[in-house]
Design an enzyme around this catalytic site. Structure first.
Site, short mmCIF file in Angstrom:
data_model
loop_
_atom_site.label_atom_id
_atom_site.label_comp_id
_atom_site.label_asym_id
_atom_site.label_seq_id
_atom_site.Cartn_x
_atom_site.Cartn_y
_atom_site.Cartn_z
N SER A 121 0.83 -1.20 0.00
CA SER A 121 0.00 0.00 0.00
C SER A 121 0.87 1.25 0.00
CB SER A 121 -0.90 0.02 1.24
OG SER A 121 -1.53 1.29 1.36
N ASP B 173 -6.54 -6.56 4.43
CA ASP B 173 -5.83 -5.29 4.54
C ASP B 173 -5.81 -4.84 5.99
OD1 ASP B 173 -4.82 -2.73 4.36
OD2 ASP B 173 -6.29 -2.00 2.92
N GLY B 174 -4.60 -4.73 6.54
CA GLY B 174 -4.46 -4.18 7.88
C GLY B 174 -3.70 -5.09 8.83
N GLY B 175 -2.58 -4.59 9.35
CA GLY B 175 -1.81 -5.34 10.35
C GLY B 175 -1.15 -6.59 9.80
N ASP C 299 -4.90 3.50 -1.39
CA ASP C 299 -5.96 3.79 -0.43
C ASP C 299 -6.41 5.24 -0.58
OD1 ASP C 299 -6.23 1.34 1.16
OD2 ASP C 299 -4.16 1.72 1.74
N GLY D 223 -2.78 3.80 8.61
CA GLY D 223 -1.87 2.67 8.52
C GLY D 223 -1.25 2.38 9.88
N GLY D 224 -0.59 1.21 9.97
CA GLY D 224 0.16 0.87 11.17
C GLY D 224 -0.65 0.35 12.33
N HIS E 137 -8.67 1.18 -3.52
CA HIS E 137 -9.59 0.96 -2.41
C HIS E 137 -10.18 2.32 -2.04
CE1 HIS E 137 -9.89 -0.17 2.17
NE2 HIS E 137 -11.07 0.07 1.63
N MET F 48 -11.45 -5.95 5.71
CA MET F 48 -10.60 -5.08 6.51
C MET F 48 -10.27 -5.79 7.82
SD MET F 48 -9.92 -2.42 4.77
CE MET F 48 -9.05 -1.58 6.11
N GLY G 276 -8.75 3.79 7.86
CA GLY G 276 -8.47 5.20 8.09
C GLY G 276 -7.01 5.54 8.28
N GLY H 101 1.43 -2.43 4.13
CA GLY H 101 1.92 -1.07 3.96
C GLY H 101 3.18 -0.81 4.73
N SER H 102 3.04 -0.52 6.02
CA SER H 102 4.20 -0.16 6.84
C SER H 102 5.20 -1.30 6.93
CB SER H 102 3.75 0.27 8.24
OG SER H 102 2.96 -0.74 8.86
N MET I 217 -12.22 4.53 0.15
CA MET I 217 -12.81 4.74 1.47
C MET I 217 -13.47 6.11 1.46
SD MET I 217 -9.88 3.09 3.94
CE MET I 217 -8.53 2.98 2.78
N MET J 275 -8.91 8.11 0.61
CA MET J 275 -9.78 8.44 1.76
C MET J 275 -10.24 9.88 1.64
SD MET J 275 -7.45 6.77 4.78
CE MET J 275 -6.46 5.31 4.50
N HIS K 76 -1.28 -1.20 -4.24
CA HIS K 76 -2.55 -0.89 -3.56
C HIS K 76 -2.62 0.60 -3.27
CE1 HIS K 76 -6.09 -2.08 -1.18
NE2 HIS K 76 -5.71 -1.15 -0.31
#
Length: 219
Positions: free
Chosen positions: A6, A173-175, A33, A142-143, A64, A135, A140, A195-196, A66, A35, A31
């Site tokens: 991402s 997506d996420g963590g 994002d 990252g990280g 994506h 999700m 909203g 991402g991160s 949002m 928002m 990816h």
């Protein structure tokens, strides 16, 4: 298995270089994002960024959205070069119309659900989508830390694919890291947004390979 870094976690002063770096490092998708500061509290970027990066990567661009009222933005993202456009089930009362609009531009259509949204709400539209994005954090920022309760949604979707003969991809997506990606893969996920974990490393190629190895080990 597809790894989709991402760009939310990329260095925006060197976005082209960061995209090329992860592309050469084994990424499968890019990816994006987007928002709007309304549907989610953060404000990022729109289709102009997709248009800017499109000439610099041959990888599929996975957008994506949002955003509230995603219908207003679908055409501009499609024309900017998106290969996938995913909208949130929670973002519009006209989900079927929005998915049909995405497909009218010959772009693959995705549906997204937040961690607290029951996966059962997708049953009547599952035949319309090419991608379901679960999700695994609240959207909203990252990280964030992975929400383990979302694994049951992935398992349900994987069961639907087998029982209904569907061929949509399951994306998370996420963590995502080497521990959580293995659990998601075991539950049935196909595409992994990181991402991160990728961009905050001095060696993104090594991070991407570690994710792919974790998925292979889960098989």
């Amino acid at each position: 298995m597809k790894i989709a870094p991402s760009i939310l976690s990329a260095d925006f002063a060197n976005l082209r270089e960061d995209i090329i770096k992860v592309q050469e490092g084994g990424a499968d998708w890019i990816h994006v994002d987007s928002m709007d500061g309304h549907f989610v509290p953060n404000l990022t970027f729109g289709s102009i960024v997709v248009k800017a990066i499109r000439p610099h990567t041959h990888l599929p661009i996975d957008c994506h959205l949002m955003v509230e009222n995603p219908d207003y933005f679908i055409q501009e993202f499609a024309e900017a070069g998106a290969d996938y456009i995913s909208i949130h089930l929670e973002s519009t009362p006209h989900v079927q119309r929005a998915l049909q609009l995405i497909k009218s531009f010959n772009v693959k259509a995705g549906i997204v659900i937040n961690p607290a949204t029951p996966v059962s709400l997708l049953e009547d539209i599952i035949h319309m989508v090419d991608l379901v994005l679960v999700m695994t954090v609240n959207p909203g920022y990252g990280g964030q830390s992975f929400i383990y309760e979302t694994l049951s949604k992935i398992k349900t979707l994987d069961t639907w694919k087998k029982e209904k003969g569907c061929d949509f991809l399951i994306e998370v997506d996420g963590g995502i890291n080497t521990t959580t990606i293995k659990q998601c893969a075991e539950a049935g996920a196909d595409v992994f947004v990181a991402g991160s974990y990728v961009f905050n490393s001095s060696n993104p190629e090594e991070r991407i390979e570690s994710l792919k190895k974790a998925v292979r080990d889960s098989a």
